[in-house]
Every structure is written in C-alpha cells, then in structure tokens.
Design an enzyme around this catalytic site. Structure first.
Site, mmCIF file in Angstrom:
data_model
loop_
_atom_site.group_PDB
_atom_site.id
_atom_site.type_symbol
_atom_site.label_atom_id
_atom_site.label_comp_id
_atom_site.label_asym_id
_atom_site.label_seq_id
_atom_site.Cartn_x
_atom_site.Cartn_y
_atom_site.Cartn_z
ATOM 1 N N GLU A 166 4.515 -10.898 -6.200
ATOM 2 C CA GLU A 166 3.437 -11.087 -7.168
ATOM 3 C C GLU A 166 3.795 -10.656 -8.584
ATOM 4 O O GLU A 166 3.002 -10.858 -9.506
ATOM 5 C CB GLU A 166 2.182 -10.345 -6.693
ATOM 6 C CG GLU A 166 2.326 -8.834 -6.651
ATOM 7 C CD GLU A 166 2.885 -8.325 -5.326
ATOM 8 O OE1 GLU A 166 2.727 -7.132 -5.035
ATOM 9 O OE2 GLU A 166 3.480 -9.136 -4.588
ATOM 10 N N GLY A 214 0.831 -1.199 0.000
ATOM 11 C CA GLY A 214 0.000 0.000 0.000
ATOM 12 C C GLY A 214 0.863 1.245 0.000
ATOM 13 O O GLY A 214 2.037 1.189 0.349
ATOM 14 N N LYS A 270 -3.657 -8.305 -18.509
ATOM 15 C CA LYS A 270 -3.408 -8.478 -19.945
ATOM 16 C C LYS A 270 -3.096 -9.930 -20.324
ATOM 17 O O LYS A 270 -3.617 -10.434 -21.330
ATOM 18 C CB LYS A 270 -2.261 -7.565 -20.374
ATOM 19 C CG LYS A 270 -2.008 -7.537 -21.874
ATOM 20 C CD LYS A 270 -3.090 -6.775 -22.618
ATOM 21 C CE LYS A 270 -3.026 -5.306 -22.314
ATOM 22 N NZ LYS A 270 -3.976 -4.522 -23.152
ATOM 23 N N ASP A 296 -7.705 -5.840 -25.811
ATOM 24 C CA ASP A 296 -8.741 -5.863 -24.782
ATOM 25 C C ASP A 296 -10.141 -5.765 -25.388
ATOM 26 O O ASP A 296 -11.018 -6.571 -25.074
ATOM 27 C CB ASP A 296 -8.518 -4.719 -23.786
ATOM 28 C CG ASP A 296 -7.104 -4.695 -23.236
ATOM 29 O OD1 ASP A 296 -6.488 -5.778 -23.182
ATOM 30 O OD2 ASP A 296 -6.617 -3.619 -22.874
ATOM 31 N N HIS A 326 7.951 -7.503 -3.560
ATOM 32 C CA HIS A 326 6.697 -7.859 -4.230
ATOM 33 C C HIS A 326 6.887 -9.217 -4.900
ATOM 34 O O HIS A 326 7.521 -9.328 -5.946
ATOM 35 C CB HIS A 326 6.326 -6.806 -5.268
ATOM 36 C CG HIS A 326 5.876 -5.505 -4.666
ATOM 37 N ND1 HIS A 326 4.602 -5.321 -4.197
ATOM 38 C CD2 HIS A 326 6.543 -4.355 -4.438
ATOM 39 C CE1 HIS A 326 4.489 -4.092 -3.708
ATOM 40 N NE2 HIS A 326 5.652 -3.488 -3.834
ATOM 41 N N CYS A 331 5.395 -6.047 1.518
ATOM 42 C CA CYS A 331 5.650 -4.606 1.415
ATOM 43 C C CYS A 331 4.995 -3.870 2.597
ATOM 44 O O CYS A 331 5.426 -4.021 3.730
ATOM 45 C CB CYS A 331 5.189 -4.084 0.063
ATOM 46 S SG CYS A 331 5.906 -2.464 -0.362
ATOM 47 N N TYR A 332 3.937 -3.082 2.373
ATOM 48 C CA TYR A 332 3.239 -2.437 3.488
ATOM 49 C C TYR A 332 2.785 -3.480 4.504
ATOM 50 O O TYR A 332 2.870 -3.267 5.721
ATOM 51 C CB TYR A 332 2.031 -1.664 2.950
ATOM 52 C CG TYR A 332 1.182 -0.992 4.015
ATOM 53 C CD1 TYR A 332 1.453 0.302 4.434
ATOM 54 C CD2 TYR A 332 0.097 -1.665 4.585
ATOM 55 C CE1 TYR A 332 0.668 0.922 5.409
ATOM 56 C CE2 TYR A 332 -0.692 -1.057 5.556
ATOM 57 C CZ TYR A 332 -0.406 0.234 5.969
ATOM 58 O OH TYR A 332 -1.179 0.842 6.924
#
Length: 634
Positions: A180, A61, A381, A235, A178, A88-89
């Site tokens: 992810e 965050g 994406k 998209d 991170h 992280c946060y």
C-alpha cells in the site's frame, strides 16, 4: 481513506480488516484511488452483517500472531467464499489459521527489500504483470516459518523465504511486504490484480469523494457556524475552502494564531496568500508570548505537544469571548488528517506513535460534546492536495511544504542537559552496537576515513508499528578542510548504511551524516547541554530553516520534495550554541518516507551558508527513512 459510513451507501466493496497497523487505512485508500470502493471493518465483525463484499484484505498490525494480546479475530470470515489477501500481520495470521507456523525472523526487515518471483509466482494471478524482481517495503520482525496446507511460495526476499504465498483453489494470497505504500512501486499492480480476482468493477471516483465530504459538512454543521484553526498549511487551507463551499463565507470564520513557532515571516505570508486568493473571512491573532510561556521549561516531547494543543483551545476561547461570538452557535473545525489520528492511537487496535496536538484532552472533550468538525479526517496528504486543486486553490497554497500546528516547537529538542542512568546504559549499548555493525558498501577511500559515534539525544521513531525513542548514529567521513567533511558521491550507499545500522540495532532508530563541524572546536568539546523551547533557539532554527527553503526554491527543488525540517539539537560546545540537522524527505502519504537525495552541490551550498551563522557548532543530514524514523525528531 475511511469515509464516514452512511446507510444509503450500498455498493460492492473490498473490505479491509484493521488489525491496528499504521497502514490499514492506506490500503483502503489505494483501492479507492484505483476506482474500487473499499471500507474498513474490525476483524471481529460478524460475517452475517457484511453485505456486498467481493474480497477481504487482512491488514498489518503491531502484534505478534503468537502473542497474548492480539486483536480479536472472527475466523468465520475466512469461511466466506470470497478471495482474501493478507499483508504483513495478515500474511502471518493467514499462515497460522491454515496450519503454518510463525516466529521471530533471523533478520528483521525495515525499509526497502527486493521481492523475487519463484516459478509458481510467474504464473500467479496476484503477481501478473509484476516484474520478476521488484522493490517492496518491509517492516517486520516476525516471519512465516512454514506454510499451511495447500499453500506455495510465489516470491522471496534475501532475508525472507516465504515473503509471498498463495492457495489458488481457496483464492487465498498473502505477502509480508506493504503493497500500500509508494515505496512498493508495483503495489498498485498487485492490488489491481486482487480486484480482478475478486471480480470487482470500478465504482468510485474523486467527484464522489468531494461530494461526500461536502454533504458530510452540511450534515454535521446543521444550523451552526464554524470557527477553523488556520495554520496556513495545506490541510487547514483546504479544510477552510471546503467549509466555505459547503456552508458559505458568512457561516465560516478562519482563525490564524501566530503561536511564536512559525517559520520566518510565515504569518505575514499566510495573510497575503489568503487575501490574494479572495478569502476575507479570517482573523489574525498574535499569541506568541502565551505559547512560549506554556512550553517554558518543558523537556518531554509529549508534554510539549499537549501544552501547545491546550493553549490553542485557551486562545480560541479568548478570541471567541473578545469577538462576542455566541458559543452555542459555533463549532470548532480542524484540518486533521487520518495519519494524525492513527499515530495518536486513534483506532481500537492502534498504538500511540506520537500525541498529535489535535487530540489533546481539551479537543477530546469538545469532540465528546459533538462540537468538533474535521472535514479531512479520513484523507491523506496527496488526496487533500487533489481536493484543493479541484476547488481551484493555487499551487502556492496547496503545494506548500506541510507545517504542523505546533510548528517549530517540535523541531527544537529540549533537555535539562542531564542523561538519566537508564539513558546512559542505552547510550553505551548504542555505541557498542554501532561499533559492531559492518558497513562494507563504501569504496576503499571512504571506508578508510569513516568514523562513527552516537549523538547523546533521543528521537522518536516507528518500528513494527510501535513508537520507539532511541539514539541516532553518526557517520563522519574524511576531512575536506574548513570544518567540511566528505559526502560520498552515491546517496544509495548512505541509504544502505543507514538501513544496515537501524535494522541491526536495538538502541538506534536513526542515522545521520555529519557534513560540517566548527573547525575551532573538537568533537570531545561537544556535549549535551541544557536547552529549552525559547525565543533564542526558535530564532536560530528560523534563520537556518529560511536558508534551506530559499535555496531549495532557487534551485527548483522545493516542489520536488515533500517537506524539509530543520532540527535544533541541544548538543554543542557551550551555552546559546547548537547543532542543526537537515531533514528533507520525499513522501506521498506521510505514512512512509525516504530521505531526499538532494544534488550534492546544493547540499554543500546550504551547509556553507548555515555554517556562517555565529551560533552553529555542527551540521548533520538525516539519512533515515520512515520507518524506522519518523519525519521529525519529536
């Protein structure tokens, strides 16, 4: 991905608490890709309302855990007898909850770092199977200064001692990095390990995702027809295919608007590709003059995006009227992805990084009336491309480089040519910062020839989950004749230099290398000039962009990179001239990216051809990753 919750969906899950990070929903997506169902919840959620939760992840965050305006957090969630992973946060919050301390880091980390296991880390169930030294992605200015009771360090980086910690007895784990993003290559291994710690069984797959989207479309559309904006990009094309499959061709109408910001011959190519696939339920509308009028004289990037978005609505309304469509029977569909939403500040705790054209006031009003449908709004994406292939779309439709609705309008930077007093102060500060940064990663020859300066234009970036608007640093190496400058042989050295600059500076969020400058002019002749988004500058951008894309295709590199952007800068030796920035990037999820390391002979070939355009004064190559820079410059 955060698929719309339904009462009927009851399955074991990993719960991701969203503290407003860009990456919170990417965490959930990663677990789902690994086969573990996950959902998003607010950190203020009532513990008693949670069902079938096998583990909790505290996301990153933008706030500081010791700040005044922090997201509301229900600490009772930490008393649940399930494993918890902080990132992280979330890593810093866990330290604070359990009695540790958090403060400003001596050195902030943005981009690639290397995580090295401690002795305890070699035995940690969270890091099982992870290399003793592994690449990770960092984006933080605060750090854990001391640990809570019961915690031990399991890994560190050069600038962050407490980068990964654990309390085995309470099954509490946290990392500053991170996990992810794809630039943490072993992040999936860490998530897999956490799922095992949670005793989760695989319970999610791609077929379930597709089935859910199709059912959601039917539920939202009910008996209405759907009109979809078709940019021709990945998209909107996949959204079009999904709507056709869910509702049938007779209830769906695609509208491709040539807004004057398309690539060279793009609208014609879009029409040919759709017809070749068998799509017939779409119409083409040439509205270039209308859009150019809407952005005439605008210099603020946000106002320009908003003008483009509102003009889409106005053109849509005009088309509906001319086609004699009964508006009470039609919904409007968009190919919006989740990154578009969260970068527009679309979650309770998120901050605005840019205003997306699909989130302007006109769209918001339609959303409030329940007149907008967005089949891809919870996807990223790579997931969209996978769904497109599953639907049978050809590669030339789903593997094309992304092309946003505003098109080249956001690649043409605009200014009245006058720098404000505040910008002048920041520009001077940027120059002082750049001069003071040591760049010792180059060989002696390159180091001796290196010059550096700051471009007098600002570009958007994202640092610590906040939007920044700062200046780019320029690196220039030795002269090789005919305006060409030396390109150091190793891209990794240039990446290190770029990171060193942006990690150390307050006024710089991007770094470029100058590859060519018109030999007939001096750098002192180059200046910020008045420049707007008009047909002249758009055509300049189109010409150069086509050169790059044609060269990438011919060299077999088009499919190896995620996207290429050609940026037109109002920085030149005189009116009706420009400088250009080449911005090829590699990314999996749009949330993070690295600049592309193209073969240097290919780069030189491209630069040589662009340099022959009669209006180009200089050509730069963007060396910035995301973060701290975004893909585009606006």
């Amino acid at each position: 991905m955060r698929l719309q919750k339904e009462a009927s969906v009851e399955r074991e899950k990993i719960l991701v608490l969203d503290f407003g990070s860009q990456y919170a929903h990417l965490i959930a997506k990663r677990f789902r890709m690994l086969g573990y169902y996950s959902e998003i919840a607010l950190p203020s959620a009532d513990a008693a309302s949670l069902k079938d939760v096998k583990g909790i992840v505290l996301s990153g965050g933008p706030s500081s855990v010791y700040g005044d305006d922090v997201p509301e957090f229900n600490e009772e969630l930490m008393s649940l007898d399930v494993p918890v992973l902080g990132l992280c946060y979330g890593h810093q919050l866990m330290a604070k909850i359990y009695g540790g301390s958090v403060g400003k880091a001596a050195v902030g980390e943005f981009g690639i770092a290397h995580l090295e296991k401690t002795d305890a880390g070699r035995e940690s169930p969270l890091l099982r199977g992870v290399s003793d030294v592994t690449q990770v992605w960092m984006s933080h200015q605060d750090e854990v200064l001391s640990l809570g009771a019961g915690f031990e360090v399991i890994a560190s980086t050069k600038d962050c001692k407490n980068a990964a910690v654990q309390d085995i007895l309470r099954r509490r784990f946290s990392l500053q990095c991170h996990c992810e993003v794809k630039d943490t290559p072993e992040g999936n291994r860490i998530f897999e390990n956490f799922a095992h710690i949670c005793a989760m069984q695989r319970n999610w797959d791609e077929d379930a995702v597709l089935s859910h989207i199709l059912e959601d479309i039917k539920s939202r559309a009910r008996d209405k027809n759907v009109l979809l904006f078709l940019s021709g990009g990945v998209d909107s094309t996949v959204a079009f295919a999904l709507l056709n499959k869910a509702l049938g061709n007779d209830r769906v109408l695609g509208l491709h608007i040539d807004n004057g910001f398309m690539r060279k011959d793009e609208s014609r190519s879009v029409e040919e590709a759709y017809r070749a696939h068998g799509f017939t339920n779409f119409i083409m509308e040439d509205a270039g003059h209308t859009f150019l009028k809407a952005v005439e004289g605008l210099t603020d990037p946000q106002k320009k995006r908003m003008a483009v978005g509102e003009t889409f609505i106005n053109v849509r309304n005009d088309v509906v009227s001319r086609q004699h469509l009964d508006e009470s029977r039609w919904l409007l569909a968009q190919g919006t992805l989740y990154p578009d939403i969260i970068e527009s500040g679309g979650t309770k705790n998120s901050h605005v990084i840019k205003t997306h054209h699909n989130r302007v006031d006109g769209i918001q009003r339609l959303m409030e009336q329940g007149l907008i449908i967005e089949p891809l709004k919870d996807l990223y994406k790579d997931e969209v491309r996978a769904i497109g292939k599953k639907l049978g779309l050809e590669d030339d439709l789903v593997m094309r480089h992304p092309f946003p609705g505003p098109g080249l309008s956001i690649n043409v930077l605009c200014t009245d040519g006058i720098m404000s007093d505040d910008d002048k102060k920041e520009f001077a500060g940027a120059g002082e910062e750049l001069d003071g940064i040591k760049l010792g990663m180059f060989c002696e020859h390159c180091s001796m020839s290196l010059r550096r300066y700051v471009l007098p234009v600002k570009s958007v970036g994202v640092q610590g989950d906040f939007r920044t608007y700062r200046f780019p640093a320029v690196l220039v190496f030795g002269d090789e004749g005919d305006g060409f400058t030396h390109l150091p042989r190793k891209w990794e050295k240039l990446e290190q230099a770029s990171s060193a600059i942006t990690n150390s500076a307050s006024y710089l969020n991007r770094c470029v290398i100058r590859l060519w400058q018109n030999p007939m002019i001096r750098t002192e002749d180059m200046a910020l000039r008045p420049g707007y988004c008009d047909r002249l500058r758009l055509d300049q951008t189109r010409d150069a962009d086509k050169i790059v894309l044609d060269a990438l295709r011919a060299a077999g590199w088009y499919g190896k990179i995620f996207q290429h952007l050609t940026i037109n800068l109002p920085y030149s030796s005189g009116p009706e001239r420009c400088s250009l920035v080449l911005r090829p990037v590699c990314s999996e999820d749009v949330m993070t990216a690295r600049f592309a390391w193209l073969p240097q002979e290919l780069v030189r070939q491209i630069v040589l051809e662009i340099s022959r355009l009669p209006y180009v004064d200089a050509i730069f190559y963007d060396l910035s990753n995301k973060p701290p820079a975004t893909f585009g410059w606006e």
